[in-house]
Write an enzyme that holds these catalytic residues in place. Structure first.
Site, PDB file in Angstrom:
ATOM      1  N   ALA A  74       0.811  -1.217   0.000  1.00 12.46           N
ATOM      2  CA  ALA A  74       0.000   0.000   0.000  1.00 12.46           C
ATOM      3  C   ALA A  74       0.845   1.267   0.000  1.00 12.46           C
ATOM      4  O   ALA A  74       0.439   2.283  -0.570  1.00 12.46           O
ATOM      5  CB  ALA A  74      -0.947   0.004   1.200  1.00 12.46           C
ATOM      6  N   THR A  75       2.020   1.240   0.628  1.00  9.91           N
ATOM      7  CA  THR A  75       2.853   2.452   0.638  1.00  9.91           C
ATOM      8  C   THR A  75       3.252   2.840  -0.776  1.00  9.91           C
ATOM      9  O   THR A  75       3.143   4.013  -1.171  1.00  9.91           O
ATOM     10  CB  THR A  75       4.106   2.242   1.511  1.00  9.91           C
ATOM     11  OG1 THR A  75       3.701   2.098   2.871  1.00  9.91           O
ATOM     12  CG2 THR A  75       5.056   3.434   1.393  1.00  9.91           C
ATOM     13  N   ASN A 155      -5.888   2.861  10.780  1.00  6.87           N
ATOM     14  CA  ASN A 155      -5.019   1.799  11.277  1.00  6.87           C
ATOM     15  C   ASN A 155      -4.822   1.827  12.783  1.00  6.87           C
ATOM     16  O   ASN A 155      -4.429   0.822  13.369  1.00  6.87           O
ATOM     17  CB  ASN A 155      -3.655   1.870  10.582  1.00  6.87           C
ATOM     18  CG  ASN A 155      -3.031   3.242  10.681  1.00  6.87           C
ATOM     19  OD1 ASN A 155      -3.574   4.209  10.146  1.00  6.87           O
ATOM     20  ND2 ASN A 155      -1.903   3.360  11.357  1.00  6.87           N
ATOM     21  N   GLN A 183      -6.060  -1.327   5.511  1.00  5.81           N
ATOM     22  CA  GLN A 183      -6.700  -2.015   6.628  1.00  5.81           C
ATOM     23  C   GLN A 183      -8.086  -2.552   6.283  1.00  5.81           C
ATOM     24  O   GLN A 183      -8.576  -3.455   6.966  1.00  5.81           O
ATOM     25  CB  GLN A 183      -6.815  -1.072   7.833  1.00  5.81           C
ATOM     26  CG  GLN A 183      -5.502  -0.630   8.432  1.00  5.81           C
ATOM     27  CD  GLN A 183      -4.754  -1.754   9.130  1.00  5.81           C
ATOM     28  OE1 GLN A 183      -5.294  -2.815   9.412  1.00  5.81           O
ATOM     29  NE2 GLN A 183      -3.482  -1.511   9.402  1.00  5.81           N
ATOM     30  N   GLY A 203      -1.069  -6.647   0.954  1.00  6.19           N
ATOM     31  CA  GLY A 203      -1.282  -8.075   1.156  1.00  6.19           C
ATOM     32  C   GLY A 203      -1.085  -8.551   2.577  1.00  6.19           C
ATOM     33  O   GLY A 203      -1.789  -9.446   3.042  1.00  6.19           O
ATOM     34  N   CYS A 329       4.730   1.926  11.742  1.00  3.88           N
ATOM     35  CA  CYS A 329       5.705   2.798  11.084  1.00  3.88           C
ATOM     36  C   CYS A 329       6.169   3.938  11.982  1.00  3.88           C
ATOM     37  O   CYS A 329       7.167   4.593  11.697  1.00  3.88           O
ATOM     38  CB  CYS A 329       5.101   3.374   9.798  1.00  3.88           C
ATOM     39  SG  CYS A 329       4.685   2.109   8.591  1.00  3.88           S
TER      40      CYS A 329
END
Length: 383
Positions: A74-75, A155, A183, A203, A329
């Site tokens: 996703a990043t 998140n 999420q 994933g 993160c």
């Protein structure tokens, strides 16, 4: 004897399903061909498998096969979606963007970069509920608004944002809509079938390996979202994400998505049942839930315990449960959560929010009473 620690941090990452691991290993050691190799059967099989995965994943969000771009997660998908709009926005003098102040850093930091390039970003704060309203977004729309970026599920708090409702409203405008669904993907499938232009998928939040995800680039009629690549070399994935396709990881994502789709109904019921058990046990403590519980996913719970430091509590709990203070993160930082701060919560609350997140099949034997007893012993006595 080894201490058994219950893993309550699936919002950070999930355990790879053994069936997924078997699929990944197969595509690493047996069918190991490069999907870009056109001269032999190894490459042909890999290409065919990737196309099958692409078609299935497209179906999970109501998209077309060709609208799926595989990424590392996703990043990267967020970066392509946001930074890839920069040339179009600059060319057409549409430099206004709307986002929420509770986005993941993988959205906030690319947007801050765009600010340095002359774009104007309105970061909306949701208030104590943790939920941005559709009306709040629409009130900020301008003729030069290029993009709205709003996450699907937060998140840290698990609060669900009204992305489906907003997608229908924005479809009537020239403004594009991006959703970070790291999420929410798999958990709330109908939301993502709404006409959202760009969707980022990860994933490793559904039992797939780390390092694989996708970007959905949905067309508006015949028109594609005006994305330009931010990397170059090779031309793969319609030139938006060059590089050799990670076939084993893609097939792992495919397998995980299939498994999760089949199990989702039971998963939701059991996740909610565990939530009720945890909250019932915590009834012997003094705590507050951060975020609107009526608009939250069943498997993420963010709480602050009265009079307790979250870091000290984590240390005390480390032989019982694995939990987090917020995003993986940013968990190395002891500053207040930017999410809880944007919700207008007091600094003490925002600094000491604790996130519990679980998959029911991995915590079937977990007894939250022990957790509650530890918290209760640590809390100062109220006179």
């Amino acid at each position: 004897m080894a201490v058994v620690v219950t893993y309550l941090d699936v919002a950070a990452t999930t355990q790879v399903d053994p069936r997924v691991a078997d699929v990944v290993l197969h595509w690493m050691t047996e069918d190991f061909g490069n999907a870009g190799s056109r001269t032999h059967e190894y490459g042909t099989r890999a290409k065919k498998a990737v196309q099958e995965a692409r078609t299935f994943l497209a179906g999970t969000v109501g998209a077309k096969t060709e609208e799926i771009v595989f990424t590392s997660g996703a990043t990267e998908s967020n970066n392509i979606a946001l930074l890839g709009m920069e040339p179009y926005g600059a060319k057409h003098q549409r430099r206004h963007i709307i986002a929420s102040a509770i986005e993941h850093k993988a959205v906030i930091e690319p947007l801050v970069h765009l600010q340095s390039k002359g774009f104007e970003v309105d970061f909306l704060e949701p208030g104590p509920s943790g939920r941005i309203t559709t009306e709040a977004v629409l009130e900020k729309l301008r003729p030069d608004t290029l993009l709205v970026s709003l996450m699907h599920v937060n998140n840290e708090t698990g609060v669900i944002q009204p992305v489906a409702e907003l997608a229908e409203k924005l479809r009537e405008t020239p403004t594009y809509f991006h959703v970070d669904a790291a999420q929410g993907y798999g958990k709330l499938p109908e939301d993502l079938k709404a006409p959202i232009d760009l969707i980022s998928i990860s994933g490793h939040k559904i039992g797939a390996p780390k390092g694989v995800g996708a970007l959905v680039t949905r067309r508006r009629g015949w028109d594609k979202a005006p994305l330009e690549p931010i990397m170059f070399g090779g031309g793969q994935e319609r030139k938006l994400r060059p590089g050799t396709l990670a076939v084993p990881l893609i097939m792992g994502l495919y397998e995980a998505a299939k498994i999760f789709q089949e199990a989702r109904g039971n998963w939701e019921r059991e996740a909610r049942a565990m939530r009720e058990r945890i909250l019932a046990a915590l009834g012997k403590t003094r705590f507050q839930i951060n975020g609107d519980p009526e608009h939250s996913v069943p498997h993420i719970l963010n709480v602050t315990f009265d009079g307790l430091n979250a870091e000290a509590l984590i240390v005390r709990l480390k032989e019982q449960v694995a939990v987090a203070t917020g995003s993986a993160c940013t968990s190395a930082s002891y500053t207040p959560s930017h999410v809880l701060t944007a919700m207008g919560l007091p600094t003490e609350t925002a600094t000491n929010g604790l996130r519990f997140s679980w998959f029911p099949n991995q915590v079937a034997d977990f007894d939250p009473e022990g957790l509650a007893e530890t918290v209760a012993r640590m809390q100062p006595t109220v006179s």
